[in-house]
Design a protein around this motif. Structure first.
Motif, PDB file in Angstrom:
ATOM      1  N   LEU A  91     -15.494  -4.677   9.160  1.00  0.00           N
ATOM      2  CA  LEU A  91     -15.966  -4.189   8.485  1.00  0.00           C
ATOM      3  C   LEU A  91     -16.975  -5.997   7.647  1.00  0.00           C
ATOM      4  O   LEU A  91     -18.202  -6.310   8.588  1.00  0.00           O
ATOM      5  CB  LEU A  91     -16.040  -3.799   6.821  1.00  0.00           C
ATOM      6  N   ILE A 112     -14.275   7.704  13.202  1.00  0.00           N
ATOM      7  CA  ILE A 112     -13.872   6.526  12.815  1.00  0.00           C
ATOM      8  C   ILE A 112     -12.648   5.643  14.024  1.00  0.00           C
ATOM      9  O   ILE A 112     -12.418   4.627  14.906  1.00  0.00           O
ATOM     10  CB  ILE A 112     -13.668   5.796  11.447  1.00  0.00           C
ATOM     11  N   THR A 148     -11.243   2.499   0.081  1.00  0.00           N
ATOM     12  CA  THR A 148     -11.459   3.594   0.404  1.00  0.00           C
ATOM     13  C   THR A 148     -11.565   3.340   2.574  1.00  0.00           C
ATOM     14  O   THR A 148     -11.151   4.486   3.125  1.00  0.00           O
ATOM     15  CB  THR A 148     -12.977   4.255   1.311  1.00  0.00           C
ATOM     16  N   LEU A 149     -10.731   2.198   2.943  1.00  0.00           N
ATOM     17  CA  LEU A 149     -10.991   1.442   4.418  1.00  0.00           C
ATOM     18  C   LEU A 149      -8.991   0.911   4.460  1.00  0.00           C
ATOM     19  O   LEU A 149      -8.900   0.775   3.648  1.00  0.00           O
ATOM     20  CB  LEU A 149     -11.713   0.173   4.716  1.00  0.00           C
ATOM     21  N   ILE A 198     -19.763   3.093  14.520  1.00  0.00           N
ATOM     22  CA  ILE A 198     -18.950   2.160  13.391  1.00  0.00           C
ATOM     23  C   ILE A 198     -18.532   0.781  13.569  1.00  0.00           C
ATOM     24  O   ILE A 198     -18.770   0.587  12.440  1.00  0.00           O
ATOM     25  CB  ILE A 198     -17.086   2.061  13.142  1.00  0.00           C
ATOM     26  N   TYR A 199     -19.019   0.640  14.485  1.00  0.00           N
ATOM     27  CA  TYR A 199     -19.607  -0.886  14.471  1.00  0.00           C
ATOM     28  C   TYR A 199     -20.861  -2.060  14.320  1.00  0.00           C
ATOM     29  O   TYR A 199     -21.303  -2.601  14.676  1.00  0.00           O
ATOM     30  CB  TYR A 199     -19.357  -1.612  15.898  1.00  0.00           C
ATOM     31  N   LYS A 200     -21.892  -0.373  13.763  1.00  0.00           N
ATOM     32  CA  LYS A 200     -23.197  -1.191  13.440  1.00  0.00           C
ATOM     33  C   LYS A 200     -22.992  -1.332  11.496  1.00  0.00           C
ATOM     34  O   LYS A 200     -22.567  -0.061  11.176  1.00  0.00           O
ATOM     35  CB  LYS A 200     -24.082  -0.011  13.902  1.00  0.00           C
ATOM     36  N   GLU A 201     -23.701  -2.678  11.240  1.00  0.00           N
ATOM     37  CA  GLU A 201     -23.792  -2.415   9.969  1.00  0.00           C
ATOM     38  C   GLU A 201     -22.432  -2.285   8.926  1.00  0.00           C
ATOM     39  O   GLU A 201     -21.691  -2.402   9.423  1.00  0.00           O
ATOM     40  CB  GLU A 201     -24.655  -2.323   9.507  1.00  0.00           C
ATOM     41  N   ALA A 202     -23.043  -1.509   7.801  1.00  0.00           N
ATOM     42  CA  ALA A 202     -21.687  -1.345   7.474  1.00  0.00           C
ATOM     43  C   ALA A 202     -21.387   0.378   7.129  1.00  0.00           C
ATOM     44  O   ALA A 202     -20.558   1.248   6.170  1.00  0.00           O
ATOM     45  CB  ALA A 202     -22.038  -1.427   5.411  1.00  0.00           C
ATOM     46  N   ARG A 246     -16.752  -1.740  -5.261  1.00  0.00           N
ATOM     47  CA  ARG A 246     -16.411  -1.764  -3.531  1.00  0.00           C
ATOM     48  C   ARG A 246     -18.400  -2.275  -3.098  1.00  0.00           C
ATOM     49  O   ARG A 246     -17.993  -3.226  -2.668  1.00  0.00           O
ATOM     50  CB  ARG A 246     -16.421  -0.683  -3.080  1.00  0.00           C
ATOM     51  N   THR A 271     -18.603  -6.526  11.068  1.00  0.00           N
ATOM     52  CA  THR A 271     -20.013  -5.713  11.949  1.00  0.00           C
ATOM     53  C   THR A 271     -21.269  -6.131  10.884  1.00  0.00           C
ATOM     54  O   THR A 271     -21.771  -5.803  11.674  1.00  0.00           O
ATOM     55  CB  THR A 271     -19.157  -4.265  11.362  1.00  0.00           C
ATOM     56  N   LEU A 272     -20.930  -5.859   9.801  1.00  0.00           N
ATOM     57  CA  LEU A 272     -21.595  -6.752   8.835  1.00  0.00           C
ATOM     58  C   LEU A 272     -22.264  -7.790   9.030  1.00  0.00           C
ATOM     59  O   LEU A 272     -23.694  -8.212   9.218  1.00  0.00           O
ATOM     60  CB  LEU A 272     -21.157  -7.364   7.028  1.00  0.00           C
ATOM     61  N   ARG A 332     -16.086   6.286   5.984  1.00  0.00           N
ATOM     62  CA  ARG A 332     -15.349   6.327   4.811  1.00  0.00           C
ATOM     63  C   ARG A 332     -15.082   7.265   3.354  1.00  0.00           C
ATOM     64  O   ARG A 332     -14.493   7.473   3.128  1.00  0.00           O
ATOM     65  CB  ARG A 332     -14.296   5.091   4.495  1.00  0.00           C
ATOM     66  N   GLN A 333     -16.582   6.704   2.913  1.00  0.00           N
ATOM     67  CA  GLN A 333     -16.490   6.724   1.254  1.00  0.00           C
ATOM     68  C   GLN A 333     -16.790   8.383   1.870  1.00  0.00           C
ATOM     69  O   GLN A 333     -16.961   8.655   0.869  1.00  0.00           O
ATOM     70  CB  GLN A 333     -17.922   5.921   0.345  1.00  0.00           C
ATOM     71  N   ILE A 351     -14.882  -7.787  17.928  1.00  0.00           N
ATOM     72  CA  ILE A 351     -14.187  -7.767  16.979  1.00  0.00           C
ATOM     73  C   ILE A 351     -13.092  -7.163  16.743  1.00  0.00           C
ATOM     74  O   ILE A 351     -12.192  -7.324  16.263  1.00  0.00           O
ATOM     75  CB  ILE A 351     -15.048  -6.547  15.998  1.00  0.00           C
ATOM     76  N   ILE A 391     -19.239   2.117   8.883  1.00  0.00           N
ATOM     77  CA  ILE A 391     -17.855   2.022   9.385  1.00  0.00           C
ATOM     78  C   ILE A 391     -17.128   2.329   7.512  1.00  0.00           C
ATOM     79  O   ILE A 391     -16.749   3.836   6.712  1.00  0.00           O
ATOM     80  CB  ILE A 391     -16.675   1.416   9.167  1.00  0.00           C
ATOM     81  N   PHE A 392     -17.733   2.229   6.645  1.00  0.00           N
ATOM     82  CA  PHE A 392     -17.841   2.026   5.047  1.00  0.00           C
ATOM     83  C   PHE A 392     -18.135   3.041   4.123  1.00  0.00           C
ATOM     84  O   PHE A 392     -17.515   3.826   3.761  1.00  0.00           O
ATOM     85  CB  PHE A 392     -18.202   0.718   3.696  1.00  0.00           C
ATOM     86  N   LEU A 432     -19.098  -5.610  -0.683  1.00  0.00           N
ATOM     87  CA  LEU A 432     -20.058  -5.671   0.217  1.00  0.00           C
ATOM     88  C   LEU A 432     -20.256  -6.537  -0.526  1.00  0.00           C
ATOM     89  O   LEU A 432     -21.364  -7.640   0.912  1.00  0.00           O
ATOM     90  CB  LEU A 432     -20.798  -4.816   0.259  1.00  0.00           C
ATOM     91  N   LEU A 447     -11.385  -3.130   0.032  1.00  0.00           N
ATOM     92  CA  LEU A 447     -12.026  -1.445  -0.157  1.00  0.00           C
ATOM     93  C   LEU A 447     -10.899  -0.441   0.147  1.00  0.00           C
ATOM     94  O   LEU A 447     -10.516  -0.963   0.634  1.00  0.00           O
ATOM     95  CB  LEU A 447     -13.372  -1.607   0.484  1.00  0.00           C
TER      96      LEU A 447
END
Lengths: 255, 674
Positions: A109, B255, A100-101, B262-266, B583, A112-113, B272-273, A121, B268-269, B587, A98
């Protein structure tokens, strides 16, 4: 070694009724846990299609794929997502990071998913990055690092969740020879030291020579299988080139 | 061949930029409707002061054209960037830049024409329903008639074409400057993501938010002088831009600090977006926020005035009919027969206002009341030349006509009837004993009190005030002018005011009166309702129509603007969704299910859309609160603005939501489209 994946009579057709392309024709094979297996073939031979079936990104037209006795061709979208999350890791030719990361965030990521905890982590990310030698570039963005580093980041991302199977699609395709060799050494280490099961699709015989076993695809069918045994990598490469020259593989490979 | 290419391109563009085409169609349909009303016979019949409406619409059209030019210009640049590769290929194939520019221009004009045509039918429908609303204000039944003028078609078409041509003005020059290389690689430029070294930038968020809070507190406490207010507003505009500049760094710092979120699901993505999107769009988003705020405030302020005027109207026009005449012996025979012809008279009274050659009260008010003015010659002033008096029996009679109880002053008392605004000044005068003139013999009159019920005191029953004296005192005074007050059974006919005005000797036939004396209008500066013929029902309809036209035209500008701005937000996101589709497929490979991906997109779009929305609502709410508080302070009238504000916010929110949903659905379609 036990049978991790069983592919039974898988077929895949593309196109409309008037114009059908048979991408895979009754393909069957097994992958054992802890194996480093390669799939070779020229362009259009069905390598990527097969990989997409295994990675559940695409569906089969007929046949079954058993993953630890579970038929993944019968799962619905939600369950497939869960399955991918829990069992698969991916490495692609164009890295698929990605943009952007940062390098570290790309790896994070993936964790975290899965709903892992913060401490876990961090610890696991750090460990994996160190194993793959990318810890010093963790705050850089993909566009700021070299292709080899990007691919190692992708490997780290694939490894970090300790998946049962790592799928690699032409992982050296976009790398210079030095980076490619380094990456293949990484794969070997991942396989031998960390016990990762790796399935690599490639049309490059040099890359393929790092595998322990190779399936040759042609026009959607498996026509040959090579096992490395106890010989050296060099000998194995010669065997691969022989097969390719006999069957009209890439001319460049046969020279 | 080129023609075919153009048509194909138009077909593709209309698919890719559906949201833009539809928005332009909505704009076109509103233009059709409003321009149509300008030419409508039904409207002309209904609305006596039709010129006002035409002026409003013409003014609005100016803004609309500006907005359309802005949007088309933005979209053209955007499309050029997105399609640069294609244009580069045309150049490679040997097309000349001129030809490409011509194709592109033709394509855009065609797209405009499509919108225009699509907008015609709903435009006609809008025209009918808007006209219907106007008719319902006046309580007249509207028989739907096909009232469509070819001039409307021509005007709307012309305005649209004009806007497109202006927006396309510089296309050729832009193409001229481009090289094949730059064209082919223009679309490859990604949004640059960087780790900000300057962490101080995130402080801008706190500084801006702190400034906005301080600004609001200052505003609410009315702690701003008129001079410094511009400085504060300039600071506010800067704060909005800085907020967006800081916001991107703020997300990044969030972040980097490795906060729990930021450690939950996406997440962090998503963060950043957002940070990269806000970074590239910060100027546009800042501008949109400011314009949204302005639009909401403008709507609110106008509605406040409208509401004020509505309430003032009832106070200004307590009598059904009132007529003024300079002739002190005027008998109003003509007027009365005219009124009784058209309606039934319940009660009537003809009386005089008196003067006694003194003007010390007026002078005192000129000296002390803010906002009074003295005109030259006969053009009128705040007050009449002389102080104004009325006899107790006349006063009690007109009180009874309005349903007020009669008052007593005995044979040696006087009282004051005035508007609230001048009450404290006159009280001061009365306490000093200087209401009555010392040199005259009436010093012995005793002050009996003050009344402030509405009594039509903007030139009819005095300007701002009347001194009520015993009838016996009238002998020492001179009649000043005559007044007729009439109460009617039921409603006044709609043309009564016009017919009464026409028979006034001082009426010049063009809406103006030429009086020999200096007329007093009272001290109120805010839209006052005065004149020498006042028919309440007619005025209410007239003012109602003026209000509704103002509200309509404002809503027209506001909605067109909002749609244009939202189109920009939407088109940006939709084109991103196809450009950065990979992107989301990454995912998916990472194991995100469709539902989870949808949630990621929802979060990302949600925050992106919410930013300008929330900020503009917070700002306009506080500034609006201040404005209404000031308004109450200056006018003494509680204007009920909040229902209007809520209405504006509601319309705002609904349109916002529609665009949001369309973007969301389109976004998902783009990223799942294989």
């Amino acid at each position: 070694m036990s049978g991790l994946i069983r592919v039974c009579d898988v077929e895949k057709y593309y196109g409309t009724q008037s114009n059908i392309t048979k991408a895979l024709n009754r393909v069957s094979f097994e992958i054992n846990s802890g194996e480093f297996i390669g799939i070779m073939g020229a362009s259009g031979s069905g390598k990527t299609t097969l990989l997409n079936m295994l990675s559940t990104i695409d569906t089969v037209t007929s046949g079954h794929i058993y993953f630890e006795h579970q038929d993944i061709t019968t799962l619905n979208e939600e369950k497939l997502a869960l399955f991918r999350k829990a069992n698969l890791g991916f490495v692609f030719q164009d890295f698929n990071l990605l943009d952007t990361l940062t390098i570290e965030e790309n790896i994070m990521l993936a964790m975290t998913l899965q709903g892992k905890r913060k401490q876990e982590i961090h610890a696991k990310c750090k460990q994996t990055m160190e194993q793959l030698g990318i810890a010093q570039i963790k705050d850089k963005f993909p566009y700021e690092v070299s292709g080899g580093q990007k691919q190692r980041c992708a490997c780290a991302r694939a490894l970090v969740n300790e998946p049962k199977l790592i799928l690699a699609d032409e992982p050296t395709g976009a790398l210079d020879s030095k980076s490619a060799t380094a990456l293949l050494d990484t794969f070997t280490a991942m396989n031998e030291k960390l016990g990762a099961t790796i399935l690599m699709v490639t049309h490059d015989s040099f890359s393929a020579s790092y595998c322990r076993r190779i399936l040759f695809l042609k026009d959607g069918e498996i026509f040959h299988e090579l096992v490395r045994g106890n010989g050296t990598r060099r000998e194995f490469l010669n065997e691969i080139l022989d097969v390719l020259s006999l069957t009209g593989g890439d001319v460049a490979d046969a020279r | 061949m080129l023609g075919k290419l153009t048509l194909r391109n138009v077909r593709r563009s209309s698919k890719d930029y559906m949201i833009y085409i539809v928005t332009m169609a909505v704009v076109a349909s509103l233009m059709f409707a409003f321009n149509g009303m300008m030419f409508s016979r039904d409207m002309k019949e209904l609305y006596r002061e039709f010129a006002i409406f035409i002026a409003f619409v013409a003014m609005a059209s100016f803004f609309i054209i500006m907005i359309v030019i802005w949007l088309v210009h933005y979209m053209i640049n955007f499309m050029m960037e997105k399609r640069s590769r294609e244009f580069g290929t045309y150049l490679l194939l040997g097309m000349r830049k001129k030809q490409i520019a011509a194709i592109f221009r033709r394509e855009n004009i065609l797209l405009g024409l499509i919108s225009l045509l699509v907008g015609t039918i709903p435009g006609m429908f809008f025209q009918i329903s808007f006209t219907n609303i106007f008719y319902s204000i006046v309580d007249v039944e509207y028989h739907i008639s096909p009232d469509f003028s070819p001039w409307n078609l021509l005007l709307t078409f012309g305005l649209f074409l004009f806007a497109y041509i202006l927006a396309l003005f510089r296309v050729k020059r832009k193409f001229k400057k481009m090289t094949i290389n730059s064209l082919i690689y223009l679309d490859r430029q990604n949004e640059l993501v960087k780790n900000e070294k300057k962490t101080w930038k995130k402080l801008l968020v706190f500084i801006s938010v702190a400034y906005i809070i301080i600004f609001n507190v200052l505003v609410l406490n009315s702690n701003m002088s008129m001079g410094s207010v511009w400085l504060y507003i300039a600071g506010l505009l800067a704060a909005i831009y800085l907020l967006y500049i800081g916001l991107s760094s703020f997300f990044i710092s969030y972040i980097k600090k490795q906060r729990k979120g930021i450690y939950k699901e996406a997440n962090i993505f998503v963060l950043r977006q957002l940070s990269s999107k806000i970074k590239t769009m910060r100027f546009t988003m800042g501008t949109l926020t400011i314009l949204f705020t302005t639009a909401l405030l403008a709507w609110m302020v106008v509605m406040m005035f409208a509401d004020y005027q509505n309430k003032e109207l009832a106070r200004n026009l307590p009598f059904d009919v009132q007529v003024f005449n300079e002739d002190t012996k005027f008998d109003f025979k003509h007027e009365l027969s005219l009124i009784s012809e058209a309606s039934t008279i319940k009660d009537q009274h003809i009386y005089n206002i008196y003067e006694k050659d003194t003007d010390h009260i007026n002078q005192y008010l000129y000296d002390h009341v803010e906002g009074t003015w003295q005109g030259e010659g006969r053009e009128g002033s705040s007050y009449f030349t002389y102080d104004t008096y009325i006899g107790i029996s006349d006063y009690n009679y007109i009180r009874s006509m309005l349903g007020y109880s009669p008052v007593e002053i005995g044979s040696n008392g006087y009282l004051i009837h005035c508007v609230e605004r001048v009450q404290p000044y006159l009280e001061q005068l009365a306490r000093n004993g200087s209401i009555m003139d010392e040199e005259q013999q009436d010093k012995d009159l005793i002050y009996k009190g003050m009344y402030t019920e509405p009594l039509s005191q903007k030139g009819m029953n005095g300007a701002d005030y009347l001194i009520v004296v015993p009838d016996s005192y009238m002998k020492t005074m001179h009649p000043y002018y005559s007044l007729l007050a009439v109460s009617l059974e039921g409603k006044a006919p709609s043309d009564l005011s016009e017919r009464l005005a026409a028979i006034q000797p001082s009426y010049d036939g063009n809406g103006d009166y030429h009086l020999k004396m200096q007329y007093g209008y009272g001290s109120s500066n805010i839209i006052s309702y005065s004149g020498i013929v006042l028919v309440r029902d007619n005025s209410i309809v007239e003012v109602g129509l003026a209000l509704i036209s103002m509200a309509f035209v404002l809503a027209y500008i506001g909605i067109v603007f909002l749609c244009a701005a939202l189109t920009i937000l939407a088109v940006q996101q939709l084109s991103d969704s196809s450009k950065y589709k990979f992107r989301y497929s990454i995912l998916k490979q990472l194991g995100l299910s469709r539902r989870e991906t949808n949630r990621v997109v929802l979060k990302q779009l949600g925050v992106y859309y919410m930013c300008p929305f929330v900020i503009s609502i917070v700002l306009s709410m506080f500034i609006g609160l201040f404005a209404s508080e000031r308004f109450v302070y200056y006018t003494g009238i509680q204007a009920g603005i909040f229902q209007y504000y809520l209405l504006a916010v509601l319309v705002f929110a609904v349109i916002y939501l529609v665009y949001f949903i369309v973007t969301y659905v389109g976004f998902l379609r783009n990223i799942y489209d294989s």
